[in-house]
Design an enzyme around this catalytic site. Structure first.
Site, PDB file in Angstrom:
ATOM      1  N   LYS A 116      64.541  61.750  27.155  1.00  0.00           N
ATOM      2  CA  LYS A 116      63.368  61.702  26.714  1.00  0.00           C
ATOM      3  C   LYS A 116      63.912  60.636  24.962  1.00  0.00           C
ATOM      4  O   LYS A 116      65.181  61.457  24.988  1.00  0.00           O
ATOM      5  CB  LYS A 116      62.623  62.220  26.592  1.00  0.00           C
ATOM      6  CG  LYS A 116      61.016  61.877  25.415  1.00  0.00           C
ATOM      7  CD  LYS A 116      60.589  61.339  26.604  1.00  0.00           C
ATOM      8  CE  LYS A 116      58.798  61.041  25.939  1.00  0.00           C
ATOM      9  NZ  LYS A 116      57.802  60.879  27.012  1.00  0.00           N
TER      10      LYS A 116
HETATM   11  P1  NAD Z   1      48.767  56.251  22.250  1.00  0.00           P
HETATM   12  O1  NAD Z   1      49.275  56.879  21.237  1.00  0.00           O
HETATM   13  O2  NAD Z   1      48.728  54.976  22.651  1.00  0.00           O
HETATM   14  O3  NAD Z   1      47.318  57.519  22.089  1.00  0.00           O
HETATM   15  C1  NAD Z   1      47.444  59.150  21.393  1.00  0.00           C
HETATM   16  C2  NAD Z   1      46.062  59.632  21.818  1.00  0.00           C
HETATM   17  O4  NAD Z   1      46.107  60.440  21.290  1.00  0.00           O
HETATM   18  C3  NAD Z   1      45.485  58.531  20.356  1.00  0.00           C
HETATM   19  O5  NAD Z   1      44.247  58.347  20.432  1.00  0.00           O
HETATM   20  C4  NAD Z   1      44.625  59.299  19.637  1.00  0.00           C
HETATM   21  O6  NAD Z   1      43.888  59.589  18.004  1.00  0.00           O
HETATM   22  C5  NAD Z   1      44.745  61.161  20.283  1.00  0.00           C
HETATM   23  N1  NAD Z   1      45.521  62.233  19.232  1.00  0.00           N
HETATM   24  C6  NAD Z   1      47.138  61.959  19.200  1.00  0.00           C
HETATM   25  N2  NAD Z   1      46.888  63.460  18.553  1.00  0.00           N
HETATM   26  C7  NAD Z   1      46.011  64.053  18.720  1.00  0.00           C
HETATM   27  C8  NAD Z   1      45.474  65.564  18.077  1.00  0.00           C
HETATM   28  N3  NAD Z   1      46.162  66.309  17.722  1.00  0.00           N
HETATM   29  N4  NAD Z   1      43.802  65.570  18.782  1.00  0.00           N
HETATM   30  C9  NAD Z   1      43.014  64.282  19.483  1.00  0.00           C
HETATM   31  N5  NAD Z   1      43.784  63.752  19.571  1.00  0.00           N
HETATM   32  C10 NAD Z   1      45.214  63.558  19.258  1.00  0.00           C
HETATM   33  O7  NAD Z   1      49.647  57.986  23.610  1.00  0.00           O
HETATM   34  P2  NAD Z   1      49.835  57.920  24.960  1.00  0.00           P
HETATM   35  O8  NAD Z   1      50.587  56.787  25.346  1.00  0.00           O
HETATM   36  O9  NAD Z   1      48.736  57.394  25.371  1.00  0.00           O
HETATM   37  O10 NAD Z   1      50.320  58.492  25.143  1.00  0.00           O
HETATM   38  C11 NAD Z   1      49.420  59.677  25.099  1.00  0.00           C
HETATM   39  C12 NAD Z   1      49.894  61.569  26.008  1.00  0.00           C
HETATM   40  O11 NAD Z   1      50.668  60.455  27.169  1.00  0.00           O
HETATM   41  C13 NAD Z   1      51.343  61.921  25.485  1.00  0.00           C
HETATM   42  O12 NAD Z   1      50.971  63.190  25.772  1.00  0.00           O
HETATM   43  C14 NAD Z   1      52.410  60.814  25.916  1.00  0.00           C
HETATM   44  O13 NAD Z   1      53.779  61.797  26.458  1.00  0.00           O
HETATM   45  C15 NAD Z   1      51.297  61.288  27.738  1.00  0.00           C
HETATM   46  N6  NAD Z   1      52.215  59.927  28.668  1.00  0.00           N
HETATM   47  C16 NAD Z   1      52.226  58.489  27.938  1.00  0.00           C
HETATM   48  C17 NAD Z   1      53.088  57.530  29.364  1.00  0.00           C
HETATM   49  C18 NAD Z   1      52.739  56.303  28.901  1.00  0.00           C
HETATM   50  O14 NAD Z   1      52.778  55.431  29.528  1.00  0.00           O
HETATM   51  N7  NAD Z   1      51.689  55.275  27.135  1.00  0.00           N
HETATM   52  C19 NAD Z   1      52.944  57.731  30.329  1.00  0.00           C
HETATM   53  C20 NAD Z   1      52.859  59.171  30.665  1.00  0.00           C
HETATM   54  C21 NAD Z   1      52.512  60.255  30.034  1.00  0.00           C
END
Ligand code: NAD
Length: 426
Positions: A116
């Site tokens: 990561k």
């Molecule tokens: P993203 O940046 O597209 O979206 C994040 C969302 O979380 C946004 O809507 C934001 O407003 C919200 N957010 C941020 N801080 C917040 C808070 N304090 N309280 C409430 N909402 C909050 O990110 P993503 O890619 O959707 O990733 C989200 C999670 O999923 C992360 O934990 C990431 O590690 C995990 N993840 C993502 C992927 C991927 O392919 N994108 C894969 C596996 C895991």
């Protein structure tokens, strides 16, 4: 936990997310049989790189950002895991995220170790050109340890296809030839895969639906609450709503909204992408954080950041199934409370593995320069996710443990078997 198990660069009094990961490893150790001899290998990352990322801003000042790339384990294959841009990124957080990638990749059986990366910065404070410079300098700095056969970054919070395109270009320029396989989550025009953007949310939906089948919960009219309305939460919400479920509450970084009859998700997605948040969307009622967690539902999908379901709010949660879209959203103490309250948790290392699974497909397509249709990708994704869920479910039933412990049993056994078969060098 004895401190000899801790890498000396961590503060033993404030382990942060790494401390949570260590507790999860302790919970699984009794189930590892003779492989537990190797378990210490999981309690320290293989390689930790901290880099300074100096960049000239448009106003003439020189800013310095702290960047990380951590390879937790490479016993089963090259490192694989996303890059996060966030003002709160820490060493402990990136360490934990890299370890969860090792577990996730092994749990779903993709041939990778775990890695990561991250940069401690608030991307909203930079303009697009400054962001490009930060990304390119960071890529050059970590270029000594990444590569298509060594460690393959991907998007995570606040990073996207464009950032992957800059990373791929920077790595390729330094190499002297185009290397599409060095990152995944690229634009399709640069060797990205169809279906990658939706893959994590799709995996959340597939595993949620598998669990619902086993608990006898109908998707039609099911009540769904989603925290985080970005890539993962937004797509998961769309797929649940297409299956007839009602998304009754949504939370993002600006606030929480409730709508008893269910949001029109395509409309809310377009509102949120235009305005940057769900905040002030007119067809919902604002609710407090406290109220958000106590909304009654069939599915709760945390899809924002880690440490969201803790000892403070776990007892308020009234849902049947938690599908962890985010990485590390539930602390071990909260896990115990949820279990006592009869709530099924589909752990992150299975629920959100759809992204890395299609990243694996992307990497394979890049190596063979032969690209699959979106249907083929989605079908293969559904197969991998369903098989992984079924295997973990079976172990949980057999050993009478939670799905998280079962996933860790499957994953840690695979990693440590590989470790044992390879043996120690020299
Ligand atoms: P993203 O940046 O597209 O979206 C994040 C969302 O979380 C946004 O809507 C934001 O407003 C919200 N957010 C941020 N801080 C917040 C808070 N304090 N309280 C409430 N909402 C909050 O990110 P993503 O890619 O959707 O990733 C989200 C999670 O999923 C992360 O934990 C990431 O590690 C995990 N993840 C993502 C992927 C991927 O392919 N994108 C894969 C596996 C895991």
């Amino acid at each position: 936990m004895s401190s000899h198990q801790l890498p000396s660069y961590l503060d033993p009094n404030d382990l942060g997310p790494w401390g949570i990961y260590l507790q999860q490893i302790e919970r699984v150790t009794p189930y590892l049989g003779s492989l537990s001899r190797w378990v210490e290998t999981l309690k320290r990352p293989k390689r930790v790189l901290i880099v300074d990322v100096p960049v000239e801003l448009d106003n003439g000042t020189i800013a310095h950002f702290e960047g990380y790339r951590i390879q937790h384990n490479t016993s089963r294959g090259p490192g694989k895991g996303g890059v996060r841009f966030h003002q709160d990124v820490t060493l402990s957080e990136v360490m934990a995220l890299s370890a969860w990638m090792s577990i996730k990749n092994a749990a779903v059986g993709v041939p990778y170790g775990g890695a990561k990366g991250g940069i401690r910065l608030d991307p909203k404070t930079l303009n697009i050109k400054e962001l490009e410079r930060v990304t390119r300098r960071y890529t050059s700095e970590i270029g000594i340890i990444i590569g298509p056969n060594k460690d393959i970054p991907a998007p995570d919070v606040n990073t996207n296809e464009q950032i992957m395109a800059w990373m791929m270009d920077t790595y390729s320029m330094n190499l002297g030839s185009t290397s599409t396989g060095v990152v995944t989550g690229k634009p399709v025009a640069l060797g990205g895969s169809l279906g990658r953007k939706e893959a994590t949310g799709r995996g959340v939906f597939v595993t949620g639906a598998e669990a619902a089948k086993r608990l006898g919960i109908e998707l039609k009219n099911a009540r769904v609450v989603v925290q985080g309305f970005g890539n993962v939460g937004g797509i998961a919400a769309r797929l649940f709503s297409e299956a007839g479920a009602k998304i009754i509450a949504v939370q993002d970084h600006k606030g929480c909204l409730f709508n008893e009859s269910g949001f029109n998700i395509p409309e809310l997605l377009s509102y949120s992408s235009q305005s940057g948040s769900i905040y002030n969307y007119p067809h919902g009622q604002a609710v407090s954080q406290d109220d958000f967690w106590s909304i009654e539902s069939d599915f709760l999908i945390p899809a924002a950041l880690e440490n969201q379901i803790t000892i403070k709010n776990a007892n308020k949660i009234k849902t049947k199934i938690i599908v962890e879209g985010a990485n590390g959203p539930t602390t071990p103490d909260a896990d115990d409370i949820l279990k006592d309250n009869g709530i099924l948790v589909i752990p992150d290392v299975v629920a959100n593995a759809g992204g890395v699974t299609v990243s694996y497909f992307e990497w394979v397509q890049d190596f063979s320069s032969f690209f699959w249709t979106e249907d083929e990708i989605n079908q293969r994704l559904v197969r991998v996710m369903t098989e992984a869920f079924t295997a973990v479910w079976g172990v949980a039933q057999d050993k009478n443990v939670s799905l998280r412990t079962a996933a860790y049993i499957v994953a840690c056994s695979r990693i440590l078997q590989a470790r044992e078969m390879r043996g120690l060098y020299p």
